[in-house]
Design a protein around this motif. Structure first.
Motif, PDB file in Angstrom:
ATOM      1  N   LEU B  86      43.446  17.677  47.982  1.00 42.90           N
ATOM      2  CA  LEU B  86      43.460  18.738  46.867  1.00 42.90           C
ATOM      3  C   LEU B  86      42.365  19.757  46.985  1.00 42.90           C
ATOM      4  O   LEU B  86      42.192  20.768  46.889  1.00 42.90           O
ATOM      5  CB  LEU B  86      43.716  18.287  45.318  1.00 42.90           C
ATOM      6  CG  LEU B  86      44.972  17.243  45.176  1.00 42.90           C
ATOM      7  CD1 LEU B  86      44.732  16.730  43.789  1.00 42.90           C
ATOM      8  CD2 LEU B  86      46.121  18.013  45.441  1.00 42.90           C
ATOM      9  N   ASP B  87      40.816  19.087  47.323  1.00 44.39           N
ATOM     10  CA  ASP B  87      39.836  19.863  47.350  1.00 44.39           C
ATOM     11  C   ASP B  87      39.195  19.798  48.905  1.00 44.39           C
ATOM     12  O   ASP B  87      38.584  20.698  49.083  1.00 44.39           O
ATOM     13  CB  ASP B  87      38.714  19.350  46.241  1.00 44.39           C
ATOM     14  CG  ASP B  87      39.143  19.988  44.886  1.00 44.39           C
ATOM     15  OD1 ASP B  87      39.007  21.044  44.768  1.00 44.39           O
ATOM     16  OD2 ASP B  87      39.677  19.228  43.935  1.00 44.39           O
ATOM     17  N   TYR B 269      40.461  11.394  40.095  1.00 43.94           N
ATOM     18  CA  TYR B 269      40.392  12.831  40.336  1.00 43.94           C
ATOM     19  C   TYR B 269      40.697  13.216  38.990  1.00 43.94           C
ATOM     20  O   TYR B 269      40.018  14.441  38.694  1.00 43.94           O
ATOM     21  CB  TYR B 269      41.469  12.932  41.335  1.00 43.94           C
ATOM     22  CG  TYR B 269      41.424  14.594  41.509  1.00 43.94           C
ATOM     23  CD1 TYR B 269      40.692  15.125  42.632  1.00 43.94           C
ATOM     24  CD2 TYR B 269      42.680  15.576  40.838  1.00 43.94           C
ATOM     25  CE1 TYR B 269      40.908  16.469  42.768  1.00 43.94           C
ATOM     26  CE2 TYR B 269      42.506  16.748  41.058  1.00 43.94           C
ATOM     27  CZ  TYR B 269      41.568  17.344  42.138  1.00 43.94           C
ATOM     28  OH  TYR B 269      41.755  18.631  42.329  1.00 43.94           O
ATOM     29  N   LYS B 273      38.389  16.172  37.062  1.00 42.06           N
ATOM     30  CA  LYS B 273      38.688  17.141  36.540  1.00 42.06           C
ATOM     31  C   LYS B 273      38.564  17.464  34.930  1.00 42.06           C
ATOM     32  O   LYS B 273      38.253  18.425  34.489  1.00 42.06           O
ATOM     33  CB  LYS B 273      40.288  17.166  36.947  1.00 42.06           C
ATOM     34  CG  LYS B 273      40.798  18.934  36.891  1.00 42.06           C
ATOM     35  CD  LYS B 273      41.945  18.746  37.495  1.00 42.06           C
ATOM     36  CE  LYS B 273      42.582  20.300  37.512  1.00 42.06           C
ATOM     37  NZ  LYS B 273      44.139  20.163  37.821  1.00 42.06           N
ATOM     38  N   GLY B 284      40.525  22.293  42.844  1.00 47.38           N
ATOM     39  CA  GLY B 284      41.715  22.444  43.676  1.00 47.38           C
ATOM     40  C   GLY B 284      41.327  23.626  44.694  1.00 47.38           C
ATOM     41  O   GLY B 284      42.035  24.207  45.388  1.00 47.38           O
ATOM     42  N   GLU B 285      40.050  24.294  44.351  1.00 45.42           N
ATOM     43  CA  GLU B 285      39.687  25.233  45.434  1.00 45.42           C
ATOM     44  C   GLU B 285      38.484  24.741  46.235  1.00 45.42           C
ATOM     45  O   GLU B 285      37.910  25.523  46.955  1.00 45.42           O
ATOM     46  CB  GLU B 285      39.111  26.526  44.648  1.00 45.42           C
ATOM     47  CG  GLU B 285      40.654  27.021  43.801  1.00 45.42           C
ATOM     48  CD  GLU B 285      40.067  28.347  42.887  1.00 45.42           C
ATOM     49  OE1 GLU B 285      39.027  28.887  42.999  1.00 45.42           O
ATOM     50  OE2 GLU B 285      40.850  28.446  41.957  1.00 45.42           O
ATOM     51  N   GLY B 290      35.762  16.877  42.957  1.00 46.53           N
ATOM     52  CA  GLY B 290      37.335  16.556  43.277  1.00 46.53           C
ATOM     53  C   GLY B 290      37.336  15.934  44.654  1.00 46.53           C
ATOM     54  O   GLY B 290      38.518  15.324  44.855  1.00 46.53           O
TER      55      GLY B 290
END
Lengths: 158, 494
Positions: B86-87, B269, B273, B284-285, B290
């Motif tokens: 995800l990251d 995770y 978050k 997520g970016e 993460g």
């Protein structure tokens, strides 16, 4: 979460599971009726088979949470063809056939030869043009397996 | 004992398999369970400790290895690395793949070491409590494990539990241990001895997975540039609190019978978050937090998963279920007395968790070029090879051709189950736990005078049993559709 649609043959597979639950229930009850105490040899499988039937019934009920069940007016033969195409797409059927032949031939001709042919034919199935490359890779892989398993792991090969 | 644990050949085997495990975990299509089930059969003739070293090394390396594919390819090499992508992948896309791998390596090592410390401290404590466990408690624990693995690891509780029940059923095939009478053997001499669980594992994790992978022959070339692969110990200090928190989550979730690194990583995770205020980059970016949280948690879960396996004989996840099978094959009996009966094996598992993570720190920062080459080995070569290894492995257990046929049969069953979205891990857990669950159940009901009501009264009047029962009820309820819908409604109303 996005709903997924039912796969081809999923309902049939669930029905097979229901049938499996029923068969196991019948077999279990035959053992259980010899001794109906809770600690008998038949009690545990009997309870398991009941739970299996409950779970398989729940799976059928849960079908409604998936996108529409395929109830189109296709002919049975077409549906069966679609299921077969889903289970054995691309080269899966030839590979499965090769696996079965490999298992039958293995005890008769020995590990080295049968494995070499199984691997070569599998690779050729995927890449029919690279016959020489496939044969060389197969010979290499069989050689590595023999060295690692026979000499390092000291595993008895079939 | 120290001389046994620090035996150079054992450490050498451990190091070798940590190294190999990284590549197994990193390759999409290969899994830690697949590697460990193959290793059981190949190390069958070895002494117990070297065999254990190989499997432990493959597990430590494999769980970490999944992060590499997650970061570089956005395809988690193992289920435990789902949250890592995800990251991790956004970081790689920004040209920070080297940094991401370095963070993942340090986090995995930290999680693994903390997990090992808690295993060393926690296992003796749990063993002492476990000595007070009655057969009904073992029955309840086993059921709890199956319920958890059945419901958490699949899209539908009923499908997960159904496969667990099939596993329990397979475990009952053969001669009954108490009466010696046949059950579901139909007079077949092979079936009278029961179905060997290694054969089931090889079919379900080896052959069926290979067939599934052959359906899609995509190759995943590594497109990201990887440089700056150096450990940044100083930079990692600022994630100390998150590391400790994620490790504790990892150990706790890993120690719950039936759960594992994948669930631990996702929970860690989610916690990171929710609790990280103002991350430098949004989650997520490419948030480093993460990456730290799931990678720490999934490796910490390894130590956690060993606690119930070694002290109660109940595996924490599919891989420890396989390792439990290996211990049984080598004549070791995990349970409350394991530490006193097999101190060397216990000591080695704890020490191996420490030493394996030290090797992970070394190997995690090297071999990236080799990785990019290995990951590109075409599946059409790799998967038929896995099928051959499964054949060799199933034969190696008893030198029996019949075992190969059974492995192939389970391979096809596993293929169909996976095709129709049924999880296979509960089936393995069911086969392995079948004996302990059934024998505990039969002993418990005998002690209650063969009465169901007496059995229930025994459970509700004993504190340990009652706690376990309440936990089972709570877990079942929290996984029910009613509970999930109520929570969704509450979240929507907020």
């Amino acid at each position: 979460m996005k709903k997924r649609g039912l796969e081809k043959g999923e309902v049939t597979f669930l029905l097979v599971n229901v049938l499996l639950g029923i068969i196991l229930f019948i077999l279990s009850i035959q053992i259980y009726k010899k001794d109906t105490t809770l600690s008998s040899q038949g009690a545990f499988p009997f309870i398991l088979s009941i739970l299996m039937m409950v779970m398989s019934a729940l799976m059928i009920v849960e079908l409604k949470k998936y996108d529409k069940v395929d109830i189109s007016e296709k002919k049975a033969l077409v549906k069966i063809r679609e299921i077969i195409a889903y289970i054995f797409p691309g080269k899966i059927f030839p590979i499965m056939t090769l696996i079965v032949i490999y298992a039958v031939v293995l005890p008769r001709v020995g590990f080295t030869i049968s494995t070499f042919f199984f691997l070569s034919l599998s690779l050729i199935t995927f890449h029919p043009r690279d016959i020489v490359k496939s044969l060389l890779i197969s010979a290499g892989v069989v050689g590595v397996i023999l060295v690692i398993f026979q000499y390092i792991f000291k595993v008895m090969l079939p | 004992m120290l001389s046994i644990i620090l035996n150079p050949s054992l450490i050498g085997i451990l190091a070798l398999f940590v190294f190999l495990g990284i590549y197994v975990g990193a390759m999409p299509g290969l899994s830690v369970s697949m590697a460990c089930s193959l290793l059981i059969s190949f190390t069958f003739s070895w002494e117990p400790l070297p065999a254990l070293a190989a499997m432990l090394g493959a597990q430590i390396g494999g769980v970490y290895g999944g992060s590499r594919a997650a970061i570089l390819l956005n395809i988690p090499g193992t289920t435990a690395a789902v949250a890592t992508s995800l990251d991790g992948y956004p970081l790689a896309k920004k040209g920070l793949a080297g940094e991401a791998i370095a963070v993942a390596t340090l986090s995995s090592v930290m999680g693994g070491l903390i997990g090992a410390v808690i295993l060393a401290i926690g296992a003796p404590l749990i063993s002492n409590i476990a000595l007070k466990f009655a057969p009904r408690d073992y029955f309840l624990l086993g059921m709890m494990g199956l319920l958890l693995v059945g419901s958490l690891g699949s899209e539908s509780n009923s499908r997960g539990i159904f496969t667990a029940l099939i596993g329990l059923f397979i475990g009952t095939i053969g001669l009954d241990l108490v009466t010696g009478q046949q059950r579901f053997a139909f007079g077949n001499t092979y079936l009278m001895g029961g179905v060997n669980y290694v054969v089931v594992m090889l079919g379900l994790f080896g052959m069926s997975e290979a067939l599934i992978q052959l359906r899609d022959l995509s190759v995943y070339p590594v497109k990201q540039k990887v440089d700056n692969l150096k450990p940044d110990f100083k930079g990692h200090v600022k994630y100390f609190v998150l590391t400790i928190k994620s490790s504790l989550i990892g150990v706790f979730v890993g120690a719950l019978p039936g759960t594992g690194g994948d669930i631990a990583a996702l929970i860690a995770y989610d916690q990171a978050k929710r609790t990280t205020k103002n991350p430098e980059v949004p989650f997520g970016e490419g948030a480093i937090e993460g990456l730290v949280a799931p990678e720490t948690a999934n490796n910490a879960a390894i130590g956690g998963a060993y606690i119930p396996m070694l002290t109660l004989g109940i595996p924490g996840d599919a891989v420890t279920a396989i390792i439990l099978g290996a211990l049984l094959i080598h004549g070791l009996r995990p349970g409350p007395l394991f530490m006193t009966e097999s101190p060397d094996a216990f000591g080695f598992i704890v020490a191996g968790n420490f030493i394996g993570n030290i090797f992970l720190l070394i190997f995690g920062f090297m071999g990236i070029k080799l990785f990019t080459k290995i990951v590109e080995i075409p599946k059409y070569i790799l998967m038929p090879t896995i099928i051959i290894l499964s054949v060799v492995g199933s034969y190696a257990i008893n030198n029996s051709i019949a075992d190969i046929y059974w492995m192939l049969g389970f391979g096809i069953i596993g293929y169909l189950l996976k095709l129709y979205h049924f999880p296979t891990a509960p089936l393995i857990l069911g086969v392995i736990l079948s004996t302990i669950i059934e024998q505990s159940f039969r002993r418990a009901v005998s002690m209650a005078g063969n009465s169901l009501i007496g059995f229930i009264i025994d459970i509700v009047t004993n504190p340990i049993s009652l706690i376990l029962l309440v936990a089972i009820i709570f877990m079942s309820f929290s996984q029910s559709n009613f509970w999930k819908k109520t929570r969704e409604k509450k979240l929507l109303n907020r």
